[in-house]
Design a protein around this motif. Sequence first.
Motif, PDB file in Angstrom:
ATOM      1  N   TRP A 243      -5.214  -4.733   9.661  1.00 54.19           N
ATOM      2  CA  TRP A 243      -6.581  -4.250   9.888  1.00 54.19           C
ATOM      3  C   TRP A 243      -6.685  -2.751   9.641  1.00 54.19           C
ATOM      4  CZ3 TRP A 243      -8.923  -0.839  13.321  1.00 54.19           C
ATOM      5  CH2 TRP A 243     -10.322  -0.900  13.369  1.00 54.19           C
ATOM      6  N   ILE A 244      -5.719  -1.985  10.148  1.00 55.82           N
ATOM      7  CA  ILE A 244      -5.737  -0.531   9.960  1.00 55.82           C
ATOM      8  C   ILE A 244      -5.607  -0.185   8.484  1.00 55.82           C
ATOM      9  CG2 ILE A 244      -4.423   1.591  10.371  1.00 55.82           C
ATOM     10  CD1 ILE A 244      -3.757   0.490  13.154  1.00 55.82           C
ATOM     11  N   THR A 245      -4.683  -0.851   7.788  1.00 57.81           N
ATOM     12  CA  THR A 245      -4.452  -0.556   6.375  1.00 57.81           C
ATOM     13  C   THR A 245      -5.669  -0.891   5.525  1.00 57.81           C
ATOM     14  OG1 THR A 245      -2.093  -0.989   6.675  1.00 57.81           O
ATOM     15  CG2 THR A 245      -2.921  -0.985   4.420  1.00 57.81           C
ATOM     16  N   ASP A 246      -6.290  -2.043   5.814  1.00 61.89           N
ATOM     17  CA  ASP A 246      -7.449  -2.471   5.018  1.00 61.89           C
ATOM     18  C   ASP A 246      -8.669  -1.590   5.261  1.00 61.89           C
ATOM     19  OD1 ASP A 246      -5.987  -4.513   3.935  1.00 61.89           O
ATOM     20  OD2 ASP A 246      -6.755  -6.069   5.275  1.00 61.89           O
ATOM     21  N   ASN A 247      -8.835  -1.116   6.490  1.00 54.68           N
ATOM     22  CA  ASN A 247     -10.049  -0.376   6.834  1.00 54.68           C
ATOM     23  C   ASN A 247      -9.887   1.138   6.798  1.00 54.68           C
ATOM     24  OD1 ASN A 247     -12.182  -2.493   7.882  1.00 54.68           O
ATOM     25  ND2 ASN A 247     -10.204  -3.153   8.680  1.00 54.68           N
ATOM     26  N   TYR A 248      -8.665   1.629   6.901  1.00 57.35           N
ATOM     27  CA  TYR A 248      -8.449   3.075   6.898  1.00 57.35           C
ATOM     28  C   TYR A 248      -7.373   3.440   5.867  1.00 57.35           C
ATOM     29  CZ  TYR A 248     -11.219   2.771  11.145  1.00 57.35           C
ATOM     30  OH  TYR A 248     -12.225   2.524  12.040  1.00 57.35           O
ATOM     31  N   SER A 249      -6.141   3.607   6.324  1.00 57.46           N
ATOM     32  CA  SER A 249      -5.040   3.962   5.436  1.00 57.46           C
ATOM     33  C   SER A 249      -3.740   3.566   6.120  1.00 57.46           C
ATOM     34  CB  SER A 249      -5.044   5.471   5.157  1.00 57.46           C
ATOM     35  OG  SER A 249      -3.788   5.902   4.665  1.00 57.46           O
TER      36      SER A 249
ATOM     37  N   GLN B 280      -4.564 -10.657   7.058  1.00 63.19           N
ATOM     38  CA  GLN B 280      -5.253 -10.417   8.321  1.00 63.19           C
ATOM     39  C   GLN B 280      -5.575 -11.734   9.034  1.00 63.19           C
ATOM     40  OE1 GLN B 280      -8.293  -7.453   8.009  1.00 63.19           O
ATOM     41  NE2 GLN B 280      -9.206  -7.912   9.989  1.00 63.19           N
TER      42      GLN B 280
ATOM     43  N   TRP C 246      -2.361   5.625   9.060  1.00 64.10           N
ATOM     44  CA  TRP C 246      -2.873   5.518  10.428  1.00 64.10           C
ATOM     45  C   TRP C 246      -2.030   4.581  11.294  1.00 64.10           C
ATOM     46  CZ3 TRP C 246      -6.036   8.527  13.067  1.00 64.10           C
ATOM     47  CH2 TRP C 246      -6.846   9.406  12.355  1.00 64.10           C
TER      48      TRP C 246
ATOM     49  N   HIS D  28       0.836  -1.207   0.000  1.00 68.57           N
ATOM     50  CA  HIS D  28       0.000   0.000   0.000  1.00 68.57           C
ATOM     51  C   HIS D  28       0.870   1.257   0.000  1.00 68.57           C
ATOM     52  CE1 HIS D  28      -3.756  -2.231   0.963  1.00 68.57           C
ATOM     53  NE2 HIS D  28      -2.915  -3.052   1.571  1.00 68.57           N
TER      54      HIS D  28
END
Length: 527
Positions: free
Chosen positions: A163-169, A311, A172, A42
Amino acid sequence: MNDTVEQPWRPAYNPWLITVVASMAAFMEVLDTSIANVALPHIAGNLGAGNDESTWVLTSYLVANAIVLPVSGWLVQVFGRKRFFMTCIALFTVSSVFCAMAPSLGLLLFSRVLQGAFGGGLQPMAQAILADSFPPERRGQAFAVYGITAVCAPAIGPTLGGWITDNYSWRWIFWINLPVGLLALALVFRLVQDPPYLAQRARGGIRVDYVGFALLALGVGAFQVMLDRGQQDDWFASGFITILAVVAAVCLTALVIYEWFHRDPLIDVRLFTNRNFATANLMMFMVGAVIFATTVMLPQFLQTLMGYSAQTAGVVLSSAALVLVAEMPIVGRLTTVIQARYLIAFGWVLVVATMYLSTQRLDLEVSFGSVTWLRGVQMVPLGFIFVPATTAAYIGVPAGKRNAVAGLVNFSRNIGGSVGTSIVTTLIARQSQFHQVHLVSRLADDNPSFQEQIRDLSRRLAAGGLGTWEAQRQAYARFYQMVHDQAQALAYIDTFWWLALGAAVMFGLAFALERNDPRAGGTVAVH
């Protein structure tokens, strides 16, 4: 006056509260060694960089971190421990914000270097604060709490990062350090104190060891980059890796010799003349190797051969952290009744047993529940080694050397992690090639069993609607994929065997530790 006599000083606040605060800062830093791993694709896509270039996000952090760890004891002499600890927390938090805001890969790498450098002081300072806040007989219990952060954070990092990358950016994963860092900074300012002996620094100031620092930075930096890039660049077939190896060997050898004779050394290498300290460092090196090796191996196996998402593979790792949360306090209590060397030896026996179990249970049909259980079992032995080995490192060491001890112990564990990861990555690649050659040799045209299976699979594919030629091509392709996967699985099993062998050697070395009086913690038992 005997240098090993413990200082009567005790902190003004509850030492368990101090333990939580110090461990919070250390947890934040350890988490950042692994949380960015799953976000690399990402990061590369968002910043317009290649996947190969994005790996420097990890390497730059590890190099800067490794350089600062062993000199943290010297830096405490210069700045004072509380001031140094707070500075590291503040600037680690600021550099995390820079990472989150970085508009290009170059600025992100620069910010990661700063983050790794300032983070390098957090682990050893947290450990040294605990060593001073508790009497010797209760240090094991304090180090058990600290151990939860040091051992669990690398396992939790990939799951949380995914989890943070998949759901936010991906940004974060750095922004979350801001509130934690500010809270830790405020609590450290309020609760942590420097013991009196730290105020009694050498008069006339501290001389800066420029030569020692240059040798350290070049040697450790070259060694860390060599470990990180070795397998990718085919090790010594690469001129770049060969140059790094020579630079690391020359600089680190020169560093040890130079620091040994230097009047005001940057790194107190004479600490390694203490048998307990040297053995405890070796144990921590191997703990780092086992933790990081298995943390790399298992999700890699699950993602490349079992088709797990990043994940889901992370959930397997993170669930094992619950085992350590429950186990560490128990081991901490055991250090007050059982000699450190017996606990460590028992831990290595368990490592041998769990690595053997891994060779028997890991295959291409293992279920999610079974592999989660296996990971939990793999983590059980580490508490029996980490806590008593950390405690044993302080036995017979003067109070004024505790900050240096903490820095070197954490350095040994981190370098062990890099070495372990590099070794298992190479073993898996080489053993996969070996097994693939061996398996392919059995799939010859003159092997009637193989030819019969090819014909049977081709007929079934043709019955499904494929043409004769395409059905035969697909049959060969599927057999090749099966051989490739089986060769990879056998390589993972071989690597677990090697880890079991290394643990067996460590079992014998555990008895090189001095007998200690568990109820006195930091004293050697009378023979």
